[in-house]
Motif scaffolding. Sequence first.
Motif, PDB file in Angstrom:
ATOM      1  N   VAL A   1      16.736 -41.644 -11.890  1.00 42.65           N
ATOM      2  CA  VAL A   1      16.063 -41.954 -10.743  1.00 42.65           C
ATOM      3  C   VAL A   1      14.974 -40.814 -10.380  1.00 42.65           C
ATOM      4  O   VAL A   1      15.311 -40.104 -11.072  1.00 42.65           O
ATOM      5  N   PRO A   2      14.213 -40.595  -9.651  1.00 39.87           N
ATOM      6  CA  PRO A   2      13.434 -39.722  -9.312  1.00 39.87           C
ATOM      7  C   PRO A   2      13.935 -38.391  -9.075  1.00 39.87           C
ATOM      8  O   PRO A   2      14.923 -37.757  -7.990  1.00 39.87           O
ATOM      9  N   GLY A   3      13.259 -37.392 -10.368  1.00 38.30           N
ATOM     10  CA  GLY A   3      14.041 -36.141 -10.098  1.00 38.30           C
ATOM     11  C   GLY A   3      15.557 -36.014 -10.408  1.00 38.30           C
ATOM     12  O   GLY A   3      16.765 -35.321 -10.984  1.00 38.30           O
ATOM     13  N   GLY A   4      15.647 -37.120 -11.594  1.00 34.74           N
ATOM     14  CA  GLY A   4      17.079 -37.058 -12.257  1.00 34.74           C
ATOM     15  C   GLY A   4      16.503 -36.817 -13.843  1.00 34.74           C
ATOM     16  O   GLY A   4      15.373 -36.379 -13.835  1.00 34.74           O
ATOM     17  N   HIS A   5      17.837 -35.937 -14.439  1.00 35.73           N
ATOM     18  CA  HIS A   5      17.453 -35.788 -15.691  1.00 35.73           C
ATOM     19  C   HIS A   5      17.926 -35.858 -16.793  1.00 35.73           C
ATOM     20  O   HIS A   5      19.043 -36.549 -16.836  1.00 35.73           O
ATOM     21  N   LEU A   6      17.459 -35.598 -18.612  1.00 36.16           N
ATOM     22  CA  LEU A   6      17.699 -36.145 -19.135  1.00 36.16           C
ATOM     23  C   LEU A   6      18.154 -34.999 -20.413  1.00 36.16           C
ATOM     24  O   LEU A   6      17.444 -33.799 -20.331  1.00 36.16           O
ATOM     25  N   LEU A   7      18.983 -34.997 -20.691  1.00 34.29           N
ATOM     26  CA  LEU A   7      19.267 -33.800 -21.606  1.00 34.29           C
ATOM     27  C   LEU A   7      20.295 -34.097 -23.015  1.00 34.29           C
ATOM     28  O   LEU A   7      20.512 -35.691 -22.750  1.00 34.29           O
ATOM     29  N   PHE A   8      19.959 -34.134 -24.279  1.00 33.42           N
ATOM     30  CA  PHE A   8      20.195 -34.313 -25.745  1.00 33.42           C
ATOM     31  C   PHE A   8      20.520 -32.951 -26.470  1.00 33.42           C
ATOM     32  O   PHE A   8      19.636 -32.189 -26.368  1.00 33.42           O
ATOM     33  N   GLU A   9      21.496 -33.091 -26.878  1.00 28.15           N
ATOM     34  CA  GLU A   9      21.883 -32.077 -28.419  1.00 28.15           C
ATOM     35  C   GLU A   9      20.851 -32.638 -29.820  1.00 28.15           C
ATOM     36  O   GLU A   9      21.375 -34.075 -29.802  1.00 28.15           O
ATOM     37  N   HIS A  10      20.204 -31.800 -30.090  1.00 26.81           N
ATOM     38  CA  HIS A  10      19.622 -31.924 -31.834  1.00 26.81           C
ATOM     39  C   HIS A  10      19.671 -30.583 -32.702  1.00 26.81           C
ATOM     40  O   HIS A  10      20.481 -29.908 -32.318  1.00 26.81           O
ATOM     41  N   GLY A  11      19.062 -31.201 -33.588  1.00 29.15           N
ATOM     42  CA  GLY A  11      19.554 -29.845 -34.387  1.00 29.15           C
ATOM     43  C   GLY A  11      18.996 -28.590 -34.247  1.00 29.15           C
ATOM     44  O   GLY A  11      17.923 -28.314 -33.303  1.00 29.15           O
ATOM     45  N   TYR A  12      19.144 -27.974 -35.271  1.00 31.29           N
ATOM     46  CA  TYR A  12      18.653 -25.830 -34.996  1.00 31.29           C
ATOM     47  C   TYR A  12      17.378 -26.091 -35.005  1.00 31.29           C
ATOM     48  O   TYR A  12      16.908 -24.695 -34.169  1.00 31.29           O
ATOM     49  N   ASP A  13      16.579 -26.853 -35.042  1.00 31.99           N
ATOM     50  CA  ASP A  13      15.115 -27.135 -35.431  1.00 31.99           C
ATOM     51  C   ASP A  13      13.914 -27.909 -35.004  1.00 31.99           C
ATOM     52  O   ASP A  13      13.136 -27.977 -35.246  1.00 31.99           O
ATOM     53  N   GLN A  14      14.458 -28.394 -34.544  1.00 31.81           N
ATOM     54  CA  GLN A  14      13.995 -30.029 -33.249  1.00 31.81           C
ATOM     55  C   GLN A  14      13.405 -29.526 -31.726  1.00 31.81           C
ATOM     56  O   GLN A  14      13.248 -30.670 -31.143  1.00 31.81           O
ATOM     57  N   GLY A  15      13.940 -28.026 -31.433  1.00 34.62           N
ATOM     58  CA  GLY A  15      13.901 -27.418 -30.238  1.00 34.62           C
ATOM     59  C   GLY A  15      12.390 -28.379 -30.129  1.00 34.62           C
ATOM     60  O   GLY A  15      11.583 -28.561 -29.021  1.00 34.62           O
ATOM     61  N   PRO A  16      10.866 -27.732 -30.869  1.00 36.75           N
ATOM     62  CA  PRO A  16       9.616 -27.985 -30.129  1.00 36.75           C
ATOM     63  C   PRO A  16       9.473 -29.304 -30.471  1.00 36.75           C
ATOM     64  O   PRO A  16       8.534 -29.687 -29.766  1.00 36.75           O
ATOM     65  N   VAL A  17       9.736 -30.008 -31.858  1.00 34.35           N
ATOM     66  CA  VAL A  17       9.066 -31.358 -31.219  1.00 34.35           C
ATOM     67  C   VAL A  17       9.487 -32.066 -30.552  1.00 34.35           C
ATOM     68  O   VAL A  17       9.259 -32.813 -29.312  1.00 34.35           O
ATOM     69  N   CYS A  18      11.025 -31.553 -30.060  1.00 31.40           N
ATOM     70  CA  CYS A  18      11.537 -32.318 -28.818  1.00 31.40           C
ATOM     71  C   CYS A  18      10.760 -32.151 -27.077  1.00 31.40           C
ATOM     72  O   CYS A  18      10.535 -32.721 -26.303  1.00 31.40           O
ATOM     73  N   ARG A  19      10.839 -30.615 -27.084  1.00 30.47           N
ATOM     74  CA  ARG A  19       9.911 -30.938 -25.960  1.00 30.47           C
ATOM     75  C   ARG A  19       8.735 -30.947 -26.156  1.00 30.47           C
ATOM     76  O   ARG A  19       8.111 -31.568 -24.762  1.00 30.47           O
ATOM     77  N   ALA A  20       7.766 -31.070 -27.106  1.00 30.85           N
ATOM     78  CA  ALA A  20       6.527 -31.967 -27.218  1.00 30.85           C
ATOM     79  C   ALA A  20       6.512 -33.315 -26.770  1.00 30.85           C
ATOM     80  O   ALA A  20       5.657 -34.555 -26.244  1.00 30.85           O
ATOM     81  N   LEU A  21       8.005 -33.541 -27.225  1.00 30.99           N
ATOM     82  CA  LEU A  21       7.704 -35.129 -26.897  1.00 30.99           C
ATOM     83  C   LEU A  21       8.106 -35.912 -25.886  1.00 30.99           C
ATOM     84  O   LEU A  21       7.366 -36.612 -24.831  1.00 30.99           O
ATOM     85  N   LEU A  22       8.739 -34.972 -25.351  1.00 30.03           N
ATOM     86  CA  LEU A  22       9.233 -35.208 -23.511  1.00 30.03           C
ATOM     87  C   LEU A  22       8.382 -35.315 -23.109  1.00 30.03           C
ATOM     88  O   LEU A  22       7.999 -35.872 -21.563  1.00 30.03           O
ATOM     89  N   ASP A  23       7.091 -33.963 -22.821  1.00 28.90           N
ATOM     90  CA  ASP A  23       5.872 -33.511 -22.697  1.00 28.90           C
ATOM     91  C   ASP A  23       5.184 -34.596 -22.195  1.00 28.90           C
ATOM     92  O   ASP A  23       4.503 -35.311 -21.706  1.00 28.90           O
TER      93      ASP A  23
END
Length: 280
Positions: free
Chosen positions: A228-250
């Motif tokens: 829904v508009p304003g809904g959230h997505l969240l997921f677990e990932h590897g210890y070194d995948q934070g930067p690429v995950c944030r860039a992907l979402l952006d």
Amino acid sequence: MQIKQAVKLSNQLSGVSESAQLDVELMLCHLLDKPGSYLFTWPEKELDPKIVEQLAVMIDRRLKGEPVAHIIGMRGFWDFDLEVSPHTLIPRPDTEVVVEKALQLCTKKHARITDLGTGTGAIALALAYENPEWTVVASDFVPEAVQLAERNRARLQLGNVEVIQGSWLEPHHGHYDMIVSNPPYIDPEDPHLAQGDVRFEPLSALTAEDHGMADIKHICEQARSYLVPGGHLLFEHGYDQGPVCRALLDSLGYTEIGTQRDYGDNERVTFALWPGSTCA
């Protein structure tokens, strides 16, 4: 043999497990159907010879590397115990960070949530347990995992959870206030796959192509059509995948993007808000 002597059998596991004594204590508690406090309250209690024999068999299995959770068939997660099997991942403490962050992000009284790739049902059941008025849909592609999650749901008597079968969002209908997941995120070439408990867990629940990012990318892309508009997505990932995950979402149009660290201070759970309506 007394309980205190049985606990000392953990010496046999010292070269295999970093938590040898705890492993034996968990096995004993399972065999005796008693809480951990029982072992310390009655250390000189004599054990039935059959219990000693069963413990010896369990220790032998552990010596071969088999996870304690598989040996006793259960694993503690959140505020309850879950049945586990070789068909799913063993719930780990760091995955509780997913639950904690989800509870922080979604404050609606009557929310609709889904847990993709639910496995044992750990995340979905914890969210439903904490919010009886939420509607939670747990899905998994593996039939055995669906059956396991349903058994855990029934045992915990959580009537606000539905368990369905299908690949990621394919079997879902309608929109959700939150989509959560602990998808496969390990590179198939990662050498850690040949070490420790993961040797006994299904590779399909551990590894993903594209350096572990294939399933995460798929979920992030598809979730836009189900939030829904304003809904959230969240997921677990590897210890070194934070930067690429944030860039992907952006790059996909999500906003309010952030990452939560786990109990070992590693980036572990990335989250974002979907501002749009639905995605074509």
